[in-house]
Design a protein around this motif. Structure first.
Motif, mmCIF file in Angstrom:
data_model
loop_
_atom_site.group_PDB
_atom_site.id
_atom_site.type_symbol
_atom_site.label_atom_id
_atom_site.label_comp_id
_atom_site.label_asym_id
_atom_site.label_seq_id
_atom_site.Cartn_x
_atom_site.Cartn_y
_atom_site.Cartn_z
ATOM 1 N N GLU A 40 0.834 -1.194 0.000
ATOM 2 C CA GLU A 40 0.000 0.000 0.000
ATOM 3 C C GLU A 40 0.876 1.253 0.000
ATOM 4 O O GLU A 40 1.901 1.305 0.682
ATOM 5 C CB GLU A 40 -0.900 0.019 1.236
ATOM 6 C CG GLU A 40 -1.860 -1.156 1.311
ATOM 7 C CD GLU A 40 -2.607 -1.226 2.632
ATOM 8 O OE1 GLU A 40 -3.594 -1.980 2.709
ATOM 9 O OE2 GLU A 40 -2.187 -0.530 3.595
ATOM 10 N N LEU A 41 0.440 2.249 -0.772
ATOM 11 C CA LEU A 41 1.108 3.544 -0.781
ATOM 12 C C LEU A 41 0.094 4.604 -0.375
ATOM 13 O O LEU A 41 -0.946 4.763 -1.015
ATOM 14 C CB LEU A 41 1.671 3.859 -2.170
ATOM 15 C CG LEU A 41 2.854 3.009 -2.631
ATOM 16 C CD1 LEU A 41 3.234 3.356 -4.067
ATOM 17 C CD2 LEU A 41 4.055 3.188 -1.706
ATOM 18 N N TYR A 42 0.400 5.311 0.691
ATOM 19 C CA TYR A 42 -0.457 6.375 1.200
ATOM 20 C C TYR A 42 0.070 7.694 0.647
ATOM 21 O O TYR A 42 1.196 8.114 0.966
ATOM 22 C CB TYR A 42 -0.448 6.370 2.728
ATOM 23 C CG TYR A 42 -1.114 5.147 3.317
ATOM 24 C CD1 TYR A 42 -2.404 5.213 3.837
ATOM 25 C CD2 TYR A 42 -0.455 3.916 3.336
ATOM 26 C CE1 TYR A 42 -3.021 4.090 4.366
ATOM 27 C CE2 TYR A 42 -1.067 2.786 3.858
ATOM 28 C CZ TYR A 42 -2.352 2.885 4.372
ATOM 29 O OH TYR A 42 -2.968 1.763 4.884
ATOM 30 N N LEU A 43 -0.748 8.349 -0.186
ATOM 31 C CA LEU A 43 -0.270 9.483 -0.967
ATOM 32 C C LEU A 43 -1.322 10.576 -1.073
ATOM 33 O O LEU A 43 -2.520 10.311 -0.984
ATOM 34 C CB LEU A 43 0.080 9.037 -2.398
ATOM 35 C CG LEU A 43 0.982 7.819 -2.594
ATOM 36 C CD1 LEU A 43 0.933 7.363 -4.043
ATOM 37 C CD2 LEU A 43 2.409 8.143 -2.181
ATOM 38 N N ASP A 44 -0.842 11.789 -1.302
ATOM 39 C CA ASP A 44 -1.665 12.885 -1.797
ATOM 40 C C ASP A 44 -0.887 13.473 -2.962
ATOM 41 O O ASP A 44 0.224 13.984 -2.778
ATOM 42 C CB ASP A 44 -1.901 13.943 -0.717
ATOM 43 C CG ASP A 44 -2.885 15.023 -1.178
ATOM 44 O OD1 ASP A 44 -2.953 15.281 -2.401
ATOM 45 O OD2 ASP A 44 -3.578 15.609 -0.329
ATOM 46 N N LEU A 45 -1.447 13.413 -4.157
ATOM 47 C CA LEU A 45 -0.696 13.788 -5.352
ATOM 48 C C LEU A 45 -0.498 15.291 -5.499
ATOM 49 O O LEU A 45 0.137 15.737 -6.455
ATOM 50 C CB LEU A 45 -1.366 13.200 -6.595
ATOM 51 C CG LEU A 45 -1.415 11.666 -6.603
ATOM 52 C CD1 LEU A 45 -2.008 11.158 -7.906
ATOM 53 C CD2 LEU A 45 -0.044 11.055 -6.369
ATOM 54 N N PRO B 167 4.690 10.741 1.718
ATOM 55 C CA PRO B 167 4.158 9.403 1.482
ATOM 56 C C PRO B 167 4.527 8.413 2.586
ATOM 57 O O PRO B 167 5.487 8.617 3.328
ATOM 58 C CB PRO B 167 4.825 9.004 0.166
ATOM 59 C CG PRO B 167 6.151 9.701 0.211
ATOM 60 C CD PRO B 167 5.868 11.028 0.864
ATOM 61 N N VAL B 168 3.733 7.334 2.630
ATOM 62 C CA VAL B 168 4.017 6.202 3.507
ATOM 63 C C VAL B 168 3.834 4.930 2.694
ATOM 64 O O VAL B 168 2.873 4.808 1.926
ATOM 65 C CB VAL B 168 3.075 6.178 4.730
ATOM 66 C CG1 VAL B 168 3.309 4.911 5.556
ATOM 67 C CG2 VAL B 168 3.272 7.415 5.596
ATOM 68 N N LEU B 169 4.757 4.000 2.857
ATOM 69 C CA LEU B 169 4.654 2.679 2.231
ATOM 70 C C LEU B 169 4.376 1.656 3.320
ATOM 71 O O LEU B 169 5.010 1.676 4.378
ATOM 72 C CB LEU B 169 5.949 2.343 1.496
ATOM 73 C CG LEU B 169 6.092 0.930 0.904
ATOM 74 C CD1 LEU B 169 6.939 0.969 -0.368
ATOM 75 C CD2 LEU B 169 6.732 -0.058 1.900
ATOM 76 N N LYS B 170 3.422 0.760 3.052
ATOM 77 C CA LYS B 170 3.142 -0.359 3.958
ATOM 78 C C LYS B 170 3.230 -1.641 3.150
ATOM 79 O O LYS B 170 2.460 -1.857 2.219
ATOM 80 C CB LYS B 170 1.757 -0.222 4.587
ATOM 81 C CG LYS B 170 1.462 -1.270 5.672
ATOM 82 C CD LYS B 170 0.130 -0.988 6.354
ATOM 83 C CE LYS B 170 -0.099 -1.928 7.528
ATOM 84 N NZ LYS B 170 -0.247 -3.339 7.090
ATOM 85 N N ASP B 171 4.192 -2.463 3.483
ATOM 86 C CA ASP B 171 4.427 -3.725 2.783
ATOM 87 C C ASP B 171 4.329 -4.848 3.807
ATOM 88 O O ASP B 171 5.295 -5.146 4.508
ATOM 89 C CB ASP B 171 5.809 -3.701 2.125
ATOM 90 C CG ASP B 171 6.031 -4.883 1.190
ATOM 91 O OD1 ASP B 171 5.068 -5.645 0.954
ATOM 92 O OD2 ASP B 171 7.164 -5.044 0.695
ATOM 93 N N GLY B 172 3.140 -5.429 3.913
ATOM 94 C CA GLY B 172 2.910 -6.393 4.985
ATOM 95 C C GLY B 172 2.906 -5.664 6.315
ATOM 96 O O GLY B 172 2.164 -4.701 6.505
ATOM 97 N N ASP B 173 3.778 -6.094 7.232
ATOM 98 C CA ASP B 173 3.868 -5.410 8.521
ATOM 99 C C ASP B 173 5.012 -4.398 8.549
ATOM 100 O O ASP B 173 5.334 -3.846 9.605
ATOM 101 C CB ASP B 173 4.036 -6.428 9.656
ATOM 102 C CG ASP B 173 5.298 -7.274 9.505
ATOM 103 O OD1 ASP B 173 6.009 -7.116 8.481
ATOM 104 O OD2 ASP B 173 5.572 -8.100 10.395
ATOM 105 N N PHE B 174 5.611 -4.146 7.383
ATOM 106 C CA PHE B 174 6.722 -3.198 7.280
ATOM 107 C C PHE B 174 6.204 -1.838 6.825
ATOM 108 O O PHE B 174 5.503 -1.738 5.813
ATOM 109 C CB PHE B 174 7.755 -3.718 6.277
ATOM 110 C CG PHE B 174 8.921 -2.785 6.048
ATOM 111 C CD1 PHE B 174 9.842 -2.540 7.051
ATOM 112 C CD2 PHE B 174 9.089 -2.156 4.818
ATOM 113 C CE1 PHE B 174 10.914 -1.683 6.839
ATOM 114 C CE2 PHE B 174 10.158 -1.302 4.592
ATOM 115 C CZ PHE B 174 11.074 -1.063 5.609
#
Length: 242
Positions: free
Chosen positions: A2-7, A53-60
């Motif tokens: 998941e990528l949490y973004l505001d463009l 931005p924030v990246l969520k890759d599994g529990d990372f």
């Protein structure tokens, strides 16, 4: 992933454009900065930093756009030129990503704030003195972009695009995105090496992504760069397509 973004955010656009162009699969999670969603309790559980931005890759979970870009480059095994394995070439990418925070990014953001956001929110223009100082700082950063990083190369690190170019181009486009200041935009970005560099980076991204973000995209194909070989040929090709 998941990528949490505001463009609306240049660092978010850098991550978005890189992931989309390289066809990296991800779930887009929109965080509306203007609505203050980054300060919500739900988002704070994801990131105590409360920024995108924030990246969520599994529990990372990973924050900071440059860290996210490097993580994606390594995890997804993209072409080496994006984030080279060669120690010195990689160091040059890291050098630019470290330099830009308090230089190009800071000064582009300030010009955008003064020229676009401040009048829209406050209903008045910033003083000419403040604007002149901000523009002079930006001019200095653009000079350094050319003289320190671009020099006589096609891109900032070498003659192949890298993460450094992705990080840089979204900031340059942000400072330009103001339809009321065409004359000033020409004055700020009239330097031929910077213009050619900006166009060549944009051409390597899908035009639909750039145009959807209000960026100054062009319709030339990315293959033009590969066919050109010499810098002069590439510049001629860019001139014909502009």
């Amino acid at each position: 992933m998941e990528l949490y973004l505001d463009l609306l955010s240049p660092p978010c656009r850098a991550v978005f454009l890189f992931a989309k162009t390289l066809k990296i699969p991800f779930d887009f999670k929109h965080v509306e900065l203007a609505e203050g969603q980054q300060y919500s309790e739900e988002f704070a559980k994801l990131s105590i930093v409360k920024k995108v931005p924030v990246l969520k890759d599994g529990d990372f979970v990973l924050t900071e756009s440059t860290a996210i870009l490097k993580y994606l480059a390594r995890k997804c095994l993209v072409a080496d030129h994006w984030f080279p394995a060669d120690l010195r070439q990689q160091a040059l990418v890291n050098e630019y990503s470290s330099w830009q925070h308090l230089n190009l990014r800071s000064h582009c953001s300030k010009v955008f704030l003064f020229k676009t956001l401040f009048p829209a929110i406050m209903g008045s223009e910033v003083s000419k003195e403040k604007m002149d100082i901000a523009l002079e700082d930006l001019r200095h950063s653009l000079d350094l972009l050319e003289e320190k990083f671009l020099k006589d190369k096609l891109f900032l690190v070498s003659n192949k695009i890298s993460l450094a170019d992705v990080v840089a181009v979204v900031e340059v486009m942000q400072s330009q995105y103001n339809p009321k200041s065409k004359a000033e935009k020409r004055k700020l970005h009239s330097s031929q090496p910077t213009v050619l560099w900006k166009h060549s980076v944009i051409h390597l991204f899908d035009y639909s992504f750039c145009s959807g973000l209000g960026c100054a995209g062009r319709t030339a194909k990315a293959e033009c760069l590969e066919r050109s070989g010499e810098k002069g040929a590439w510049r001629e090709a860019v001139s014909r397509s502009s």
